[in-house]
Write a protein that holds these residues in place. Structure first.
Motif, short mmCIF file in Angstrom:
data_model
loop_
_atom_site.label_atom_id
_atom_site.label_comp_id
_atom_site.label_asym_id
_atom_site.label_seq_id
_atom_site.Cartn_x
_atom_site.Cartn_y
_atom_site.Cartn_z
N ASP A 109 53.94 -39.59 104.16
CA ASP A 109 53.95 -38.17 104.50
C ASP A 109 53.81 -37.94 106.01
OD1 ASP A 109 51.40 -39.05 104.77
OD2 ASP A 109 50.44 -37.38 103.69
N THR A 134 54.47 -36.90 109.63
CA THR A 134 55.31 -35.86 110.22
C THR A 134 55.13 -35.85 111.73
OG1 THR A 134 55.22 -34.46 108.24
CG2 THR A 134 55.77 -33.36 110.31
N GLU A 155 59.99 -35.65 109.29
CA GLU A 155 59.08 -35.07 108.31
C GLU A 155 58.97 -35.93 107.05
OE1 GLU A 155 59.25 -30.31 108.98
OE2 GLU A 155 60.97 -31.16 107.92
N ASN A 156 57.71 -36.15 106.67
CA ASN A 156 57.38 -36.78 105.39
C ASN A 156 58.09 -38.12 105.16
OD1 ASN A 156 55.66 -34.63 104.64
ND2 ASN A 156 57.47 -33.42 104.05
#
Length: 781
Positions: free
Chosen positions: A210, A212, A231-232
């Motif tokens: 996760d 980011t 992101e993620n």
């Protein structure tokens, strides 16, 4: 002298490697690769990988390098440099160094502009190289940094910015990270360990599923910025850990250099065309990055790492060159010994000390124009000689009556003293050394024959026996003189004859001058001969000692070459030089025989080879250089030394056919030994403790599968092995490589990281600013 041998061997090794590599099937990357090196501590790795790629990759002109540095810029084709630290940063302030580097990166507008511009230059250069690759849809970014380099705090920013720029053109942009770990204690091991641990915590954070990232670091012009967003998902597809300490806890010499080569090999195996025709063996697998990643993943999704080991088998050219000079020197000394006739019976004749030459030399030392007959002119004591008195006397008494001491004085003054003076001043040194020089140049004797001829223990017995023989002759002649002296004067029966007195006197003088003083003169000549023998013996002994020094000198050169060669064989860490002595002994002998047929059996001593050994060998360094030149020019250039690795290996494996020697390995034994060396040297480069999961391994051989050794290596333990194995089919002349890949372990399994934790926490407790982000966000290791 060892430096000369080292230079000679390295010169041959370099020229041979360059020739052999040209005969290899070149390595080709199917899609572009960009190597990104972050921090000055990985600068050596940058240079090494750059050199390896440019030497071995056929499309190296399309491979890019990006160097993020503080001090050391690397200027070369396809290398792009970015200085990541401003002049205001205090490199010596360890408490804030990592933080200051990151803070400067975000605050320095000019630095961000320069970084973006340099990345764009690299991208544009790469786009011009599309024709060099079979696929131009994917690009792989390989980020490399030392774990203990403070500049690795910029790894996420540099990596994601480059990914963002490249994703504007390429459909697939993959990034891997290679963490170089130096476990061997350095100057500041405490702080280095804390730096490494702080980086690994950040690496764990950026590899979270996760993770980011969103920062305005992509710059257009001077005032336009866009955020780089990820992101993620983790930054890197795979993370490799390559330490100077292997899984057995051993730090080997050249370990870091091995790691640099591993980086090159992994990138090649991940970015090469898969020709299905080369995988006709159903059990031969090609490398699949997705498969490997899946097999090392943990069920809980935690971050796992990969490590690797690399072993290479190549012809040990360094040792080959040394074996050649070692064997050639043996051939030379054997030839010198063969030329040496060890016939000791000729000593007296050779050195002109036989009876005939001694007699000539003794006669030549007698006073010129004088002889015992000159003594007849001596005046008698009295002119009135009574024959009746003489008739009662011995010759010795008659001499006293007639001459008193005049005869003895005359003989002493004119012969004995003159001879004594000449013996004192006689010089045989030049004559004997002249003979020695001729003997050493004579094929029947040579150095070793002359040395044997002058051996005091055996050969000089002839001189001593001659001396004893002369003593016996002197004793016999002295006895004869005494007998002559003891004889009574013989008087004729007609003594009253008018001439009887003259007859008696003539007989006395004849016996005296010819019988006594003639023999004394002969004894004197024999003593001259003894003096010549005595002086000659001393000179010959001195010559023998000098020859012994020369022979010891020759042997010392042989021992030096042999010791250096044997030490080189023992120190082989890439390849066991089994059978190398036996094989190259035969090769050199064959070539020497060819040279003998072409130039004559005494070719060694010709000017275009070694010349006058007796002169040149006095300067050891100059002589060794000449030996090296001859071996390079006349031996190492022969076809036997330009064979491919496989041909040379097979012939060396079969050398036992020609030599009956228990130390020689059979072909199967040699292959087994070499396979063991490959396995041993490809030990993975991470020291892991408390390994609590099943490791996943893949092993790859690089070589021509049609070769006997590759077939042997591929089939060893085929049924019982727990790891996957494949071979990368290449036509190879230089050698064979083996790459071991092992993954599935975590940072917490690494011994160094466990030990580094306490240094890190000590620094945190002492208010070191090791992170730019909140340390509480970082996962535990």
């Amino acid at each position: 002298m060892e430096n000369i041998l080292k230079e000679y061997a390295q010169g041959y090794c370099l020229s041979t490697d360059n020739t052999v590599y040209r005969e290899d099937e070149q390595k080709i990357a199917s899609s572009p690769v960009i190597f990104v090196f972050i921090g000055d501590k990985s600068n050596e790795g940058l240079k090494s990988v750059y050199e390896d790629v440019n030497k071995k990759w056929d499309n190296s002109k399309g491979i890019m390098f990006f160097n993020v540095y503080h001090k050391e810029k690397f200027e070369a084709e396809n290398v792009f440099n970015f200085k990541a630290t401003a002049s205001g940063i205090d490199i010596e302030d360890k408490k804030t160094l990592r933080y200051d580097i990151s803070d400067n990166f975000y605050k320095g507008e000019n630095g961000l502009i320069a970084l973006n511009e340099e990345i764009m230059k690299m991208k544009n250069k790469l786009l011009d190289c599309g024709k060099l690759f079979s696929s131009f849809e994917r690009v792989t970014i390989s980020v490399v940094s030392r774990a203990d380099d403070a500049m690795n705090i910029l790894v996420p920013e540099i990596s994601l910015l480059i990914k963002s720029k490249l994703s504007q053109h390429f459909r697939i942009v993959l990034a891997d990270f290679y963490a170089l770990l130096l476990e061997k204690n350095q100057k500041d091991a405490f702080f280095d360990a804390a730096l490494a641990f702080s980086f690994f915590k950040e690496l764990s954070y950026m590899q979270k599923s996760d993770f980011t990232f969103k920062e305005d670091i992509e710059v257009f012009g001077s005032d336009r910025k866009l955020p780089v967003i990820s992101e993620n998902k983790p930054i890197f597809d795979l993370v490799y850990l390559l330490s100077d300490t292997n899984e057995k806890g051993i730090v080997s010499s050249g370990s870091l250099q091995d790691n640099y080569e591993i980086i090159s090999y992994i990138n090649l195996i991940k970015n090469r065309n898969v020709n299905i025709d080369t995988y006709y063996d159903m059990e031969n697998q090609y490398y699949d990055n997705a498969r490997f990643k899946k097999n090392i993943s943990k069920e809980n999704g935690s971050f796992t790492l990969v490590t690797a080991g690399l072993a290479k088998i190549k012809r040990p050219n360094n040792t080959v060159a040394l074996m050649v000079i070692n064997q050639f020197y043996d051939e030379l000394t054997n030839k010198i010994k063969q030329y040496s006739n060890k016939n000791k019976d000729n000593l007296l004749r050779v050195f002109m000390l036989d009876d005939e030459n001694l007699a000539l030399k003794a006669s030549g030392m007698l006073p010129h124009g004088k002889g015992v007959e000159d003594m007849r002119g001596l005046m008698t004591i009295s002119s009135n000689i009574s024959i009746s008195k003489l008739a009662k006397l011995t010759l010795r008494e008659a001499e006293g009556m007639l001459y008193g001491n005049s005869c003895e004085h005359f003989f002493n003054d004119n012969f004995e003293k003159a001879i004594d003076e000449k013996l004192k001043n006689i010089s045989l040194n030049k004559e004997i050394r002249g003979i020695v020089k001729l003997l050493m140049e004579d094929k029947r004797y040579g150095l070793y024959g002359t040395y044997s001829l002058t051996n005091p223990v055996e050969a000089l017995q002839d001189i001593r026996l001659k001396y004893v023989d002369i003593d016996k002759s002197i004793e016999a002649i002295s006895q004869e003189i005494n007998e002559i002296y003891s004889k009574r004067v013989q008087v004729p029966s007609l003594f009253k004859s008018l001439f009887s007195s003259n007859v008696v006197l003539d007989d006395i003088k004849k016996d005296l001058f010819k019988g006594v003083y003639g023999n004394k003169l002969y004894i004197l000549k024999l003593k001259i001969a003894q003096g010549i023998l005595r002086l000659s013996e001393d000179i010959i002994i001195s010559v023998h000692e000098e020859l012994e020094e020369k022979i010891d000198y020759i042997e010392s050169i042989r021992e030096c070459i042999e010791d250096y060669t044997n030490n080189d064989i023992k120190e082989q860490n890439e390849y066991i030089a089994q059978n190398i002595k036996e094989y190259y002994t035969l090769i050199v002998k064959k070539i020497v025989n060819k040279l003998s047929e072409s130039y004559g059996e005494d070719f060694y001593f010709k000017e275009n080879f070694l010349g006058d050994i007796n002169q040149s060998i006095n300067d050891k360094e100059k002589f060794i250089k000449k030996l090296c030149e001859v071996c390079t020019k006349y031996i190492l250039c022969e076809a036997e030394f330009s064979k491919s690795f496989e041909d040379e290996l097979n012939e060396r494996a079969n050398v036992s056919i020609e030599l009956i020697d228990n130390s020689v390995l059979s072909k199967d034994e040699l292959y087994k030994r070499l396979y063991g060396i490959l396995e041993e040297n490809s030990t993975v480069k991470a020291y892991i403790m408390n390994y609590n999961v099943n490791k996943y391994e893949e092993k790859y051989f690089f070589g021509d599968y049609s070769s006997d050794f590759i077939k042997y290596a591929f089939n060893v333990d085929r049924d019982g092995r727990s790891y996957n194995i494949g071979y990368v089919h290449e036509k190879r002349a230089s050698g064979i490589e083996k790459l071991n890949l092992m993954g599935g372990f975590t940072l917490g399994d690494v011994m160094y990281i466990k030990n580094a934790a306490r240094y890190y926490h000590s620094c945190i407790d002492n208010e070191y600013k090791l992170h730019r982000i909140d340390a509480s966000l970082l996962p535990d290791i």
